[in-house]
Design an enzyme around this catalytic site. Structure first.
Site, PDB file in Angstrom:
ATOM      1  N   HIS A 280      -3.942  10.483   1.340  1.00 51.73           N
ATOM      2  CA  HIS A 280      -3.305   9.341   0.681  1.00 51.73           C
ATOM      3  C   HIS A 280      -4.328   8.242   0.420  1.00 51.73           C
ATOM      4  CE1 HIS A 280      -2.871   6.593   4.216  1.00 51.73           C
ATOM      5  NE2 HIS A 280      -2.660   7.692   4.909  1.00 51.73           N
ATOM      6  N   ASP A 292      -8.093   5.856   7.978  1.00 52.15           N
ATOM      7  CA  ASP A 292      -6.716   6.073   7.519  1.00 52.15           C
ATOM      8  C   ASP A 292      -6.535   5.451   6.141  1.00 52.15           C
ATOM      9  OD1 ASP A 292      -4.002   6.627   7.446  1.00 52.15           O
ATOM     10  OD2 ASP A 292      -3.434   5.019   8.819  1.00 52.15           O
ATOM     11  N   GLU A 326       1.708   5.977   1.064  1.00 50.35           N
ATOM     12  CA  GLU A 326       2.090   6.731   2.263  1.00 50.35           C
ATOM     13  C   GLU A 326       2.486   5.792   3.389  1.00 50.35           C
ATOM     14  OE1 GLU A 326       1.405   8.543   6.259  1.00 50.35           O
ATOM     15  OE2 GLU A 326       0.319   6.889   5.313  1.00 50.35           O
ATOM     16  N   GLU A 327       1.707   4.715   3.553  1.00 50.93           N
ATOM     17  CA  GLU A 327       1.888   3.852   4.717  1.00 50.93           C
ATOM     18  C   GLU A 327       3.244   3.152   4.737  1.00 50.93           C
ATOM     19  OE1 GLU A 327       0.084   4.013   7.118  1.00 50.93           O
ATOM     20  OE2 GLU A 327      -1.995   4.409   6.562  1.00 50.93           O
ATOM     21  N   ASP A 354      -5.145  13.605   7.135  1.00 52.37           N
ATOM     22  CA  ASP A 354      -4.691  12.226   7.389  1.00 52.37           C
ATOM     23  C   ASP A 354      -4.658  11.958   8.885  1.00 52.37           C
ATOM     24  OD1 ASP A 354      -3.682   9.670   7.180  1.00 52.37           O
ATOM     25  OD2 ASP A 354      -1.619  10.307   6.846  1.00 52.37           O
ATOM     26  N   HIS A 425      -4.494   1.339  12.100  1.00 51.04           N
ATOM     27  CA  HIS A 425      -3.756   0.166  11.600  1.00 51.04           C
ATOM     28  C   HIS A 425      -4.263  -1.160  12.159  1.00 51.04           C
ATOM     29  CE1 HIS A 425       0.069   2.784  10.603  1.00 51.04           C
ATOM     30  NE2 HIS A 425      -1.036   3.190   9.978  1.00 51.04           N
TER      31      HIS A 425
END
Length: 467
Positions: A280, A292, A326-327, A354, A425
């Protein structure tokens, strides 16, 4: 916009392999697979791609200018890398702006703490929210609590994320993030703050998506750093009420458009049959999205490029899909399914990168039992890379996880995620966390799988049901 490509990448793009070594054919020989694998081990293309992405664009929150720049960057790179077909497909997305977030303990011992808004959260009132906290170990405890315990308070959910190579500790506790606001608001809470869903002890807060329900009042939702969660716990042990003041300014900005970006290497014999290689292209906005999922983008893009340049044309089409959004809820993945429903029966395999950039250590599948001998042959080719044969219950990765519902066989090239949730994140998700040697091993594994998967003629369906 012009994008910098360093000398290594430029060299790769100009590289042509000897036609006597890699003659175009439908099924690669073991010697060709071994040589192709070695080419991937010698190439730093996947690392150079993520370096370009993180340096020249950086964080890629859906709905931002950087999101569209990423779409343009992805298209240009896929064309530059020699993909036969490059195109984009629109995806309608909600647009959310982070704003600012700050918090402090106001009693019994005033101190500032580090927090971040959870994705999709509403703002506090302009003056902020100050209230006593009530602590719970888990989202399940919140669900079981009485309204009398929670009403008028800030709920503090304090789950511990266990460290595992497979990352399974994340799944056990992420409900605190996704459901915390709804379950707390049902019982009269004025806000929810969770211990970051992470395995680190750095003073960084971990963001991530949360959810609201249409029939439940929307309250602000934030995460605090792990050290600050420990600080709060230390204060609670003194049997004194702990108050927190929270001030957040996120905002919802309606809807926007992003794009799934797709590049294809056309199959020589069955061009309408597809091996889907996914990643992604969006990221959270705290770091630069290197792990990520910049790493995944680099791996799958380099996989297609290395195979294309080798002169070995895959028997079936290799389709690299760089998913949007995606997130914030697998939105690009859902759009892909809707756009390609008519050809999902032509998807031979689907898999996604991922989970950062750790070494791949296990090869999992989800295919019909009759196809397991064919999968073992692929496992044998992966073994020199230090990859063991795993189980037949793979999910394939977040964006492709819904494809088994349509009968699509999926595969997981399982990475070592022991430290993935240290950075996940957070502002610490940056390029320096990626080891170029590990990226080469990942790329070699993906190249090996892709070229062999495209040649598999054994029926793979029906796939086994999910346990």
């Amino acid at each position: 916009m012009q994008y910098h490509i360093n000398k290594t990448l430029t060299f790769f793009l100009l590289l042509t392999f000897s036609a006597t070594t890699f003659a175009t054919q439908q099924n690669p020989t073991p010697a060709q697979v071994k040589a192709l694998q070695q080419q991937a081990l010698n190439s730093d293309l996947s690392y150079q791609l993520v370096e370009s992405l993180t340096v020249e664009i950086g964080p890629r929150l859906p709905g931002t200018v950087a999101d569209i720049k990423t779409v343009e960057w992805s298209e240009k790179q896929l064309k530059r890398l020699g993909f036969d077909k490059v195109y984009r497909e629109p995806v309608t997305i909600p647009v959310w702006k982070r704003g600012d977030a700050k918090a402090s303990i106001t009693a019994p011992f005033p101190q500032n703490i580090v927090v971040t808004a959870l994705g999709g959260s509403v703002a506090t009132p302009k003056e902020g929210i100050e209230a006593e906290i009530v602590r719970f170990d888990s989202i399940e405890q919140v669900e079981q609590a009485s309204a009398a315990e929670i009403e008028g308070k800030i709920v503090f959910i304090d789950p511990i994320t266990e460290r595992h190579r497979t990352g399974k500790g994340y799944g056990k506790v992420v409900g605190a993030r996704s459901k915390g606001a709804v379950e707390s608001a049902k019982k009269g809470a004025v806000a929810v703050v969770i211990r970051s869903i992470g395995t680190d002890s750095d003073r960084f807060a971990h963001t991530g998506m949360m959810r609201y329900a249409d029939d439940v009042v929307r309250i602000p939702a934030a995460a605090m750093s792990v050290p600050d969660a420990e600080l709060v716990n230390a204060m609670l042990k003194r049997d004194l009420p702990v108050k927190i003041k929270l001030h957040m300014t996120p905002a919802h900005k309606g809807e926007g458009t992003s794009y799934n970006v797709i590049g294809e290497i056309t199959g020589s014999q069955y061009p309408d049959e597809i091996v889907l290689l996914g990643a992604h292209h969006d990221s959270w906005d705290e770091g630069t999205g290197a792990l990520d999922d910049g790493a995944g983008m680099g791996i799958v893009m380099a996989t297609g490029a290395i195979i294309k340049k080798s002169g070995i044309q895959p028997k079936r089409t290799l389709r690299v899909v760089l998913y949007a959004a995606e997130e914030i809820g697998l939105i690009g993945a859902k759009a892909y399914v809707e756009a390609h429903k008519a050809e999902l029966d032509k998807h031979k395999f689907a898999l996604e990168s991922d989970f950062g950039a750790g070494y791949i250590w296990r090869f999992d599948t989800r295919v019909n039992d009759s196809a397991l001998p064919a999968m073992q042959k692929i496992a044998d080719a992966l073994a020199p890379l230090g990859i063991e044969r795993g189980h037949n219950e793979a999910s394939g990765g977040p964006d492709v996880s819904m494809l088994p519902n349509y009968g699509v066989p999926v595969v997981s090239l399982q990475q070592d995620g022991s430290d993935y949730f240290d950075y996940h994140h957070t502002p610490n998700d940056t390029l320096d966390k990626i080891d170029p040697v590990k990226m080469k091993q990942n790329t070699a594994a993906w190249v090996t799988f892709a070229i062999l998967a495209a040649a598999v003629d054994t029926p793979l369906r029906p796939i086994p049901p999910k346990e």
